[in-house]
Motif scaffolding. Structure first.
Motif, mmCIF file in Angstrom:
data_model
loop_
_atom_site.group_PDB
_atom_site.id
_atom_site.type_symbol
_atom_site.label_atom_id
_atom_site.label_comp_id
_atom_site.label_asym_id
_atom_site.label_seq_id
_atom_site.Cartn_x
_atom_site.Cartn_y
_atom_site.Cartn_z
ATOM 1 N N HIS A 65 0.843 -1.193 0.000
ATOM 2 C CA HIS A 65 0.000 0.000 0.000
ATOM 3 C C HIS A 65 0.883 1.249 0.000
ATOM 4 O O HIS A 65 1.810 1.345 0.805
ATOM 5 C CB HIS A 65 -0.893 -0.027 1.244
ATOM 6 C CG HIS A 65 -2.008 0.952 1.214
ATOM 7 N ND1 HIS A 65 -1.812 2.310 1.250
ATOM 8 C CD2 HIS A 65 -3.345 0.764 1.171
ATOM 9 C CE1 HIS A 65 -2.977 2.923 1.225
ATOM 10 N NE2 HIS A 65 -3.927 2.004 1.180
ATOM 11 N N TYR A 77 -9.910 -2.642 -3.341
ATOM 12 C CA TYR A 77 -10.474 -1.784 -2.302
ATOM 13 C C TYR A 77 -9.960 -2.262 -0.944
ATOM 14 O O TYR A 77 -10.100 -3.439 -0.600
ATOM 15 C CB TYR A 77 -11.999 -1.863 -2.365
ATOM 16 C CG TYR A 77 -12.709 -1.060 -1.321
ATOM 17 C CD1 TYR A 77 -12.605 0.326 -1.298
ATOM 18 C CD2 TYR A 77 -13.497 -1.673 -0.366
ATOM 19 C CE1 TYR A 77 -13.264 1.070 -0.341
ATOM 20 C CE2 TYR A 77 -14.164 -0.941 0.594
ATOM 21 C CZ TYR A 77 -14.041 0.430 0.595
ATOM 22 O OH TYR A 77 -14.697 1.172 1.551
ATOM 23 N N HIS A 78 -9.391 -1.355 -0.165
ATOM 24 C CA HIS A 78 -8.829 -1.709 1.140
ATOM 25 C C HIS A 78 -9.948 -1.711 2.190
ATOM 26 O O HIS A 78 -10.053 -0.807 3.025
ATOM 27 C CB HIS A 78 -7.714 -0.745 1.510
ATOM 28 C CG HIS A 78 -6.848 -1.246 2.615
ATOM 29 N ND1 HIS A 78 -5.938 -0.451 3.254
ATOM 30 C CD2 HIS A 78 -6.731 -2.467 3.206
ATOM 31 C CE1 HIS A 78 -5.313 -1.144 4.187
ATOM 32 N NE2 HIS A 78 -5.785 -2.376 4.171
ATOM 33 N N ASP A 113 -7.871 1.392 5.418
ATOM 34 C CA ASP A 113 -8.227 2.801 5.306
ATOM 35 C C ASP A 113 -9.326 3.073 4.275
ATOM 36 O O ASP A 113 -9.649 4.207 4.002
ATOM 37 C CB ASP A 113 -6.986 3.635 4.998
ATOM 38 C CG ASP A 113 -6.419 3.375 3.616
ATOM 39 O OD1 ASP A 113 -6.757 2.352 2.993
ATOM 40 O OD2 ASP A 113 -5.603 4.204 3.166
ATOM 41 N N ARG A 114 -9.896 2.028 3.692
ATOM 42 C CA ARG A 114 -10.986 2.117 2.707
ATOM 43 C C ARG A 114 -10.584 2.872 1.434
ATOM 44 O O ARG A 114 -11.395 3.492 0.778
ATOM 45 C CB ARG A 114 -12.232 2.719 3.328
ATOM 46 C CG ARG A 114 -12.698 1.978 4.564
ATOM 47 C CD ARG A 114 -14.181 1.953 4.667
ATOM 48 N NE ARG A 114 -14.640 1.321 5.883
ATOM 49 C CZ ARG A 114 -14.889 0.028 6.013
ATOM 50 N NH1 ARG A 114 -14.688 -0.778 5.007
ATOM 51 N NH2 ARG A 114 -15.338 -0.460 7.131
ATOM 52 N N SER A 115 -9.321 2.792 1.104
ATOM 53 C CA SER A 115 -8.843 3.432 -0.115
ATOM 54 C C SER A 115 -9.013 2.501 -1.314
ATOM 55 O O SER A 115 -9.110 1.289 -1.167
ATOM 56 C CB SER A 115 -7.367 3.815 0.033
ATOM 57 O OG SER A 115 -6.575 2.667 0.279
ATOM 58 N N TRP A 116 -9.073 3.097 -2.482
ATOM 59 C CA TRP A 116 -9.092 2.366 -3.744
ATOM 60 C C TRP A 116 -7.683 2.412 -4.309
ATOM 61 O O TRP A 116 -7.065 3.473 -4.353
ATOM 62 C CB TRP A 116 -10.046 3.036 -4.731
ATOM 63 C CG TRP A 116 -11.477 2.920 -4.364
ATOM 64 C CD1 TRP A 116 -12.156 3.694 -3.472
ATOM 65 C CD2 TRP A 116 -12.408 1.985 -4.881
ATOM 66 N NE1 TRP A 116 -13.460 3.290 -3.409
ATOM 67 C CE2 TRP A 116 -13.652 2.243 -4.275
ATOM 68 C CE3 TRP A 116 -12.320 0.953 -5.802
ATOM 69 C CZ2 TRP A 116 -14.792 1.512 -4.558
ATOM 70 C CZ3 TRP A 116 -13.465 0.221 -6.091
ATOM 71 C CH2 TRP A 116 -14.675 0.509 -5.468
ATOM 72 N N ILE A 173 -2.541 4.906 -5.734
ATOM 73 C CA ILE A 173 -3.834 5.347 -5.227
ATOM 74 C C ILE A 173 -4.717 5.672 -6.442
ATOM 75 O O ILE A 173 -4.325 6.469 -7.300
ATOM 76 C CB ILE A 173 -3.682 6.591 -4.328
ATOM 77 C CG1 ILE A 173 -2.738 6.320 -3.161
ATOM 78 C CG2 ILE A 173 -5.036 7.097 -3.866
ATOM 79 C CD1 ILE A 173 -3.281 5.390 -2.114
ATOM 80 N N ARG A 204 -7.389 7.402 -6.748
ATOM 81 C CA ARG A 204 -7.797 8.809 -6.826
ATOM 82 C C ARG A 204 -6.753 9.641 -7.570
ATOM 83 O O ARG A 204 -7.093 10.529 -8.354
ATOM 84 C CB ARG A 204 -8.011 9.361 -5.429
ATOM 85 C CG ARG A 204 -8.191 10.868 -5.407
ATOM 86 C CD ARG A 204 -8.477 11.345 -4.030
ATOM 87 N NE ARG A 204 -9.929 11.440 -3.987
ATOM 88 C CZ ARG A 204 -10.608 11.885 -2.962
ATOM 89 N NH1 ARG A 204 -9.998 12.225 -1.871
ATOM 90 N NH2 ARG A 204 -11.902 11.966 -3.007
#
Length: 95
Positions: free
Chosen positions: A5, A58-59, A63-66, A83, A85
């Motif tokens: 990550h 998707y984490h 941390d719920r990040s894409w 990331i 985003r």
């Protein structure tokens, strides 16, 4: 499988949910003349490559990040993790 990550460091893949081809970042324009055809292709037509491929992960248990993970589908070797985003922003998308 370990996913490195970009913000949190190495994480077990069990913390993530695989969501498919990273091309899903490039959602079609709903106002385009060919929107129906574009959304059909976006939703249903996928390549099934053998080799290097960009995927959305998707984490969920973190941390719920894409993330966009570049992974070899034959060897499962991960060569890049970004990331999602940041990729969307670089392509002019605000999501």
């Amino acid at each position: 499988m370990i996913i490195n990550h970009p913000l949190l460091g190495p994480r077990d893949a069990a913390e993530f949910v695989y969501l498919g081809d990273a091309s899903l970042i490039d959602r079609p324009d709903p106002n385009a003349d060919d929107a129906a055809e574009a959304f059909y292709e976006y939703g249903y037509l996928r390549d099934n490559p053998a080799g290097e491929h960009q995927e959305l992960w998707y984490h969920e248990q973190g941390d719920r990040s894409w993330l966009v993970v570049t992974r070899n589908t034959v060897t499962h070797e991960i060569t890049k993790v970004e990331i999602a985003r940041e990729i969307a922003k670089s392509r002019g998308r605000s999501r």
